[in-house]
Design a protein around this motif. Sequence first.
Motif, mmCIF file in Angstrom:
data_model
loop_
_atom_site.group_PDB
_atom_site.id
_atom_site.type_symbol
_atom_site.label_atom_id
_atom_site.label_comp_id
_atom_site.label_asym_id
_atom_site.label_seq_id
_atom_site.Cartn_x
_atom_site.Cartn_y
_atom_site.Cartn_z
ATOM 1 N N ARG A 169 -1.742 3.498 0.324
ATOM 2 C CA ARG A 169 -1.718 2.029 0.252
ATOM 3 C C ARG A 169 -0.410 1.521 -0.325
ATOM 4 O O ARG A 169 0.087 0.473 0.070
ATOM 5 C CB ARG A 169 -2.889 1.530 -0.592
ATOM 6 C CG ARG A 169 -4.194 1.602 0.136
ATOM 7 C CD ARG A 169 -5.307 0.956 -0.644
ATOM 8 N NE ARG A 169 -6.540 1.044 0.108
ATOM 9 C CZ ARG A 169 -7.736 1.074 -0.415
ATOM 10 N NH1 ARG A 169 -7.869 1.009 -1.730
ATOM 11 N NH2 ARG A 169 -8.809 1.153 0.330
ATOM 12 N N ASP A 170 0.157 2.266 -1.272
ATOM 13 C CA ASP A 170 1.439 1.870 -1.850
ATOM 14 C C ASP A 170 2.571 2.008 -0.841
ATOM 15 O O ASP A 170 3.497 1.199 -0.812
ATOM 16 C CB ASP A 170 1.748 2.712 -3.097
ATOM 17 C CG ASP A 170 0.799 2.395 -4.247
ATOM 18 O OD1 ASP A 170 0.165 1.320 -4.211
ATOM 19 O OD2 ASP A 170 0.696 3.240 -5.158
ATOM 20 N N LYS A 171 2.513 3.049 -0.004
ATOM 21 C CA LYS A 171 3.590 3.296 0.968
ATOM 22 C C LYS A 171 3.520 2.351 2.164
ATOM 23 O O LYS A 171 4.535 1.913 2.669
ATOM 24 C CB LYS A 171 3.543 4.745 1.455
ATOM 25 C CG LYS A 171 4.007 5.730 0.422
ATOM 26 C CD LYS A 171 4.010 7.126 0.979
ATOM 27 C CE LYS A 171 4.453 8.117 -0.078
ATOM 28 N NZ LYS A 171 4.480 9.497 0.436
ATOM 29 N N VAL A 172 2.306 2.084 2.626
ATOM 30 C CA VAL A 172 2.131 1.225 3.800
ATOM 31 C C VAL A 172 2.022 -0.215 3.320
ATOM 32 O O VAL A 172 1.062 -0.598 2.668
ATOM 33 C CB VAL A 172 0.874 1.625 4.595
ATOM 34 C CG1 VAL A 172 0.661 0.684 5.766
ATOM 35 C CG2 VAL A 172 0.985 3.052 5.067
ATOM 36 N N HIS A 173 3.023 -1.001 3.671
ATOM 37 C CA HIS A 173 3.034 -2.404 3.263
ATOM 38 C C HIS A 173 3.005 -3.272 4.517
ATOM 39 O O HIS A 173 3.913 -3.220 5.336
ATOM 40 C CB HIS A 173 4.282 -2.712 2.446
ATOM 41 C CG HIS A 173 4.473 -4.179 2.198
ATOM 42 N ND1 HIS A 173 3.654 -4.896 1.363
ATOM 43 C CD2 HIS A 173 5.375 -5.056 2.694
ATOM 44 C CE1 HIS A 173 4.060 -6.165 1.360
ATOM 45 N NE2 HIS A 173 5.095 -6.279 2.159
ATOM 46 N N PRO A 215 3.303 -6.908 5.840
ATOM 47 C CA PRO A 215 3.726 -8.220 5.345
ATOM 48 C C PRO A 215 2.707 -9.304 5.677
ATOM 49 O O PRO A 215 1.920 -9.188 6.618
ATOM 50 C CB PRO A 215 5.050 -8.464 6.072
ATOM 51 C CG PRO A 215 5.029 -7.569 7.246
ATOM 52 C CD PRO A 215 4.166 -6.406 6.895
#
Length: 91
Positions: free
Chosen positions: A39-43, A45
Amino acid sequence: MTKRKQTPTPDEELNALEAHLAGTLKPVAPPKDIIQRLRDKVHVPAREEIVLRLRDWRSLFFIFGGVMSGMLVIITVARALFYLSGRRHTG
């Protein structure tokens, strides 16, 4: 009348296999730390940010122009190599 042994279709075989596997396999939950790292890596927008990026037509124009220029360079080099390699074999 004689009864024929009916062979199952591939769809029926696949459904039977899925049903068997669904009964034998246990669902496994991934570790929570892996999920958090993903979740931290996949952002993704926000919608407003995407709209602002699409409205910036100058950057889109430069990106499109760069891609088209790169394609033309690749095609030109490929044609030149094809022309030069064809000349050597027919000489």
